[in-house]
Scaffold this active site. Structure first.
Site, PDB file in Angstrom:
ATOM      1  N   GLY A 193      -5.014  -0.008   1.737  1.00 46.49           N
ATOM      2  CA  GLY A 193      -3.885  -0.175   0.848  1.00 46.49           C
ATOM      3  C   GLY A 193      -2.710   0.682   1.281  1.00 46.49           C
ATOM      4  O   GLY A 193      -2.861   1.635   2.058  1.00 46.49           O
ATOM      5  N   CYS A 194      -1.522   0.363   0.770  1.00 41.71           N
ATOM      6  CA  CYS A 194      -0.304   1.066   1.200  1.00 41.71           C
ATOM      7  C   CYS A 194      -0.260   2.503   0.682  1.00 41.71           C
ATOM      8  O   CYS A 194      -0.054   3.446   1.455  1.00 41.71           O
ATOM      9  CB  CYS A 194       0.935   0.279   0.801  1.00 41.71           C
ATOM     10  N   PHE A 195      -0.453   2.712  -0.627  1.00 42.64           N
ATOM     11  CA  PHE A 195      -0.523   4.074  -1.149  1.00 42.64           C
ATOM     12  C   PHE A 195      -1.661   4.838  -0.473  1.00 42.64           C
ATOM     13  O   PHE A 195      -1.522   6.016  -0.127  1.00 42.64           O
ATOM     14  CB  PHE A 195      -0.767   4.062  -2.660  1.00 42.64           C
ATOM     15  N   ALA A 196      -2.794   4.163  -0.312  1.00 36.70           N
ATOM     16  CA  ALA A 196      -3.959   4.814   0.295  1.00 36.70           C
ATOM     17  C   ALA A 196      -3.648   5.301   1.704  1.00 36.70           C
ATOM     18  O   ALA A 196      -4.072   6.394   2.106  1.00 36.70           O
ATOM     19  CB  ALA A 196      -5.146   3.856   0.311  1.00 36.70           C
ATOM     20  N   THR A 197      -2.910   4.510   2.458  1.00 41.00           N
ATOM     21  CA  THR A 197      -2.563   4.904   3.821  1.00 41.00           C
ATOM     22  C   THR A 197      -1.718   6.169   3.823  1.00 41.00           C
ATOM     23  O   THR A 197      -2.030   7.140   4.525  1.00 41.00           O
ATOM     24  CB  THR A 197      -1.812   3.763   4.527  1.00 41.00           C
TER      25      THR A 197
END
Length: 320
Positions: A129-133
Site C-alpha cells: 500500500g502507499c501509506f505502508a510504503t
C-alpha cells in the site's frame, strides 16, 4: 520482450501503469482491460495519445502474456485469481490489499527494500500500500538494526488520488480544496502489513504503531512524519540509514527535510532523520501513485525478470 497485460487499466494506477510501461525498453503491452471503459485508451488517459494506440478490451487472453498487473480495486485481486485459470508460467502482480498478509495463493509481499531476494524469485507479488510504503521505508533500518524499541507516532498526509478514481464526498474538488481532515485514526488498513514487515525485519515483536492519516488538499504524494524515542546517537542513526539503503537505488537519505515536489512523478523515496534530545524525527516522502503503487510494481517486475531495477523508472520530479 516481456508481454504484459493490465487489468483495471482505466483507473489512476492503471493509467500510471500504462504510461510507465510505454517507456520501458523491454516490455510490450498486449492488452489493457477495463469493465467501465471502451474504445481508445487515449480518450480516457489523454497523456497516452503519443505513446499508445490501443483500445480497452473487456477480456484479454492470459495465455498470450508473460505477466499481468491487476490494478482493480480491493477485493478484485482475489476475484481475479478465483475466476480465471491462471497459467503456471504467468507472473502476477496485484496492487490491491488482498494478498499483502502472509499466505494465500503464494503471493510474496513486494517491498523491494525489505524483500529484494524473495521478490526476484517470486512468481506472484502483492504490491504494498502507499501509506505502508512511506512508513515502512522510514522505519525499516531501525527494525533491521534491532533498534525499534518504542512505539512510533506517525502523522501522514496524502493526496486525493490515494482514494481512487471513483468520486466520493471526501474526494470532490469543492470539499477537498483548501481543506484538511483526519480519517481512520489508529485503525487504517495498512497498519497490519506495516507491522508484519517490521516484525520480520527486527526478528521479534515490534511495539505498537500509532498512525493518524490525513487527507490533503492536493492530488498526489504522501508525506509521513514519524517520531519515536531512542537513545541511539545522531551519528549512529545516520550510519544505520545510509548503510541500509546504500544498495537500494530508489531510497535517498537527505540532509534537509524533504518536500513532496522532490518526489512527485518519480519512484523515489526521500528520507531525513534528525535527533532532538531522546526523540528521533523521520520524514518520508513518496508519490502515492508511483512508488506507492504502479512504479513499485514495475520495480518488482524488473527484479522478477532480471532487468535493471531502475529500467523504465528514470523519471523527472515535478519541482516547479
Amino acid at each position: 520482450m516481456l508481454k504484459v497485460g493490465v487489468i483495471g487499466a482505466a483507473g489512476y494506477t492503471g493509467g500510471e501503469m500504462l504510461h510507465l510501461l510505454c517507456q520501458h525498453p523491454q516490455v510490450q503491452i498486449v492488452f489493457a482491460q477495463s469493465q467501465s471503459q471502451t474504445g481508445a485508451i487515449s480518450k480516457v488517459h489523454r497523456n497516452l495519445a503519443p505513446y499508445l494506440n490501443k483500445d480497452f478490451v473487456k477480456q484479454g487472453s492470459l495465455t498470450d502474456i508473460d505477466l499481468v498487473f491487476v490494478c482493480a480495486g480491493h477485493g478484485q485481486g482475489k476475484a481475479f485469481m478465483s475466476e480465471h485459470q491462471i497459467p503456471s508460467t504467468l507472473q502476477v502482480i496485484d496492487l490491491s490489499h488482498d494478498f499483502r498478509l502472509q499466505g494465500g495463493h503464494n503471493f510474496q509481499y513486494g517491498l523491494p527494500e525489505a524483500f529484494r531476494e524473495s521478490v526476484s524469485k517470486a512468481q506472484r507479488i502483492a504490491n504494498p500500500g502507499c501509506f505502508a510504503t512511506a512508513i515502512q521505508l522510514a522505519l525499516l533500518p531501525l527494525a533491521a538494526h534491532k533498534s525499534l524499541s518504542s512505539s512510533p507516532t506517525i502523522t501522514a498526509i496524502t493526496g486525493s488520488t490515494g482514494a481512487g478514481q471513483k468520486p466520493s464526498p471526501t474526494s470532490h474538488f469543492s470539499w477537498r480544496q483548501n481543506n484538511v481532515s483526519v480519517y481512520k485514526s489508529f485503525q487504517h488498513q495498512h497498519l497490519t502489513e506495516i507491522e508484519q514487515t517490521l516484525q520480520i525485519a527486527q526478528g521479534d515483536t515490534c511495539p505498537p504503531i500509532h498512525f493518524v492519516p490525513v487527507r490533503g488538499p492536493f492530488t498526489r504524494g504522501i508525506l509521513a512524519s514519524v517520531t519515536l524515542t531512542s537513545d541511539i546517537s545522531q551519528s549512529e542513526l545516520s550510519e544505520v540509514f545510509h548503510s541500509y539503503y546504500e544498495p537500494h537505488p530508489f531510497v535517498h537519505v537527505v540532509d534537509d527535510e524533504p518536500d513532496l515536489k522532490q518526489v512527485v512523478n518519480t519512484n523515489f523515496c526521500f528520507l531525513s532523520i534528525r535527533k532532538h534530545g531522546d526523540q528521533i524525527h523521520i520524514v518520508s516522502v513518496i508519490d502515492n501513485l508511483i512508488k506507492g503503487a504502479s512504479g513499485q510494481a514495475i520495480q518488482n517486475m524488473n527484479l522478477m525478470n532480471g532487468f535493471n531495477e531502475m529500467s523504465g523508472l528514470t523519471l523527472k520530479p515535478s519541482t516547479h
